[in-house]
Design an enzyme around this catalytic site. Structure first.
Site, PDB file in Angstrom:
ATOM      1  N   HIS A 163      -1.195  10.782  -2.645  1.00  0.00           N
ATOM      2  CA  HIS A 163      -2.534  10.642  -2.112  1.00  0.00           C
ATOM      3  C   HIS A 163      -3.242  11.748  -1.914  1.00  0.00           C
ATOM      4  O   HIS A 163      -4.508  11.991  -2.219  1.00  0.00           O
ATOM      5  CB  HIS A 163      -2.290   9.977  -0.935  1.00  0.00           C
ATOM      6  CG  HIS A 163      -3.772   9.376  -0.113  1.00  0.00           C
ATOM      7  ND1 HIS A 163      -4.365  10.161   0.662  1.00  0.00           N
ATOM      8  CD2 HIS A 163      -4.553   8.305  -0.399  1.00  0.00           C
ATOM      9  CE1 HIS A 163      -5.422   9.734   1.128  1.00  0.00           C
ATOM     10  NE2 HIS A 163      -5.563   8.624   0.417  1.00  0.00           N
ATOM     11  N   HIS A 168       0.948  -1.340  -0.062  1.00  0.00           N
ATOM     12  CA  HIS A 168       0.012   0.107   0.026  1.00  0.00           C
ATOM     13  C   HIS A 168       0.705   1.261  -0.034  1.00  0.00           C
ATOM     14  O   HIS A 168       1.581   1.620   1.095  1.00  0.00           O
ATOM     15  CB  HIS A 168      -0.881  -0.011   1.045  1.00  0.00           C
ATOM     16  CG  HIS A 168      -1.926   1.166   1.229  1.00  0.00           C
ATOM     17  ND1 HIS A 168      -1.755   1.949   2.155  1.00  0.00           N
ATOM     18  CD2 HIS A 168      -3.003   1.116   0.508  1.00  0.00           C
ATOM     19  CE1 HIS A 168      -3.226   2.918   2.078  1.00  0.00           C
ATOM     20  NE2 HIS A 168      -3.727   2.369   0.879  1.00  0.00           N
TER      21      HIS A 168
END
Length: 270
Positions: A69, A27
């Site tokens: 992100h 991740h």
């Protein structure tokens, strides 16, 4: 529904003729130092044996697709303000954790030609730009397109000459969760152009990933990927349940669990 998507069948990882392995996703790469979504984090994941990484993309003021992100730079970099207000050239001065530069998605595609990317499109222009890069690098079999917004996903589809795997957005997943109970999971998957279901174990009090949910998705030809799982016991429980992939910040722990089950390493050959 996944037969034409080697990405989802993990044909790059499992030995020829064997059953498909469950996927392990690092991740945002792997960085105990907090350098998420950096080239260093992806390099560390690759060195652990990962063939799959989850990442995010946002668009600069001059239409470059950056691996990042958050909407703003403040949390993980020494910059401030919205990434979308910067040009790619200006972002060269910004550092993740004060150390690592923010990479362009193109850099990641070029650096690791065999690495599979789970790309979460975070803004409206991103779908169009992602499609352009997939076409440029012929990366249709090594990119899975996903977004919380189904509109962003569809923007990527419109720019592709060959299909790429995709997970549904919030509305598609809500429809699948509800209508799947009455036997319509396959119809929802087709209508939404969804080939994988990427979900947390639960939303609030509602438990999403159950044995029945996994069975319904598999019966509809949909793979089940679960995020973000950092505890060994939960990884083991989900793999025993039959999920098809796990995303984790603890890529080191997940790699060990997969290795103990004979599913490692998961890198293809360049």
């Amino acid at each position: 529904m996944t037969g034409s998507f080697p990405y989802l069948d993990n044909s790059f990882g499992a030995p020829a003729g064997s059953e498909s392995w469950p996927l392990a996703f690092a991740h945002r790469g792997f960085s105990p130092e907090g350098y998420e979504n950096s080239l260093a984090a992806f390099r560390a994941a690759v060195e652990l044996g990962y063939g799959y990484v989850e990442t995010d993309v946002r668009t600069t003021a001059d239409d470059e697709l950056m691996v990042f992100h958050d909407e703003t730079l403040d949390r993980v970099t020494d910059g401030v303000g919205r990434l979308a207000d910067y040009t790619a050239e200006q972002l060269k001065q910004v550092r993740i954790g004060g150390v690592e530069p923010i990479p362009r998605l193109e850099e990641v595609l070029a650096e690791w030609p065999d690495l599979k990317l789970n790309v979460d499109v975070k803004d409206r222009p991103g779908g169009r730009l992602l499609a352009r890069l997939i076409e440029q690098y012929k990366a249709h079999d090594r990119v899975l397109v996903t977004s919380f917004s189904d509109r962003r996903r569809r923007a990527a589809f419109r720019g592709l000459t060959l299909p790429a795997a995709s997970s549904g957005g919030i509305l598609s997943l809500a429809a699948l969760t509800g209508l799947g109970r009455v036997g319509l999971a396959r119809a929802v998957g087709r209508a939404a152009r969804m080939h994988a279901v990427q979900v947390p174990v639960q939303y609030g009090r509602y438990r999403v990933v159950t044995p029945a949910f996994v069975r319904r998705c598999h019966a509809a030809g949909l793979k089940v990927h679960v995020w973000t799982i950092n505890e060994r016991a939960e990884m083991e429980r989900l793999l025993d349940m039959g999920v098809d992939g796990i995303m984790s910040d603890r890529a080191d722990v997940l790699a060990q669990v997969m290795d103990e089950r004979g599913f490692w390493p998961q890198r293809g050959k360049a």
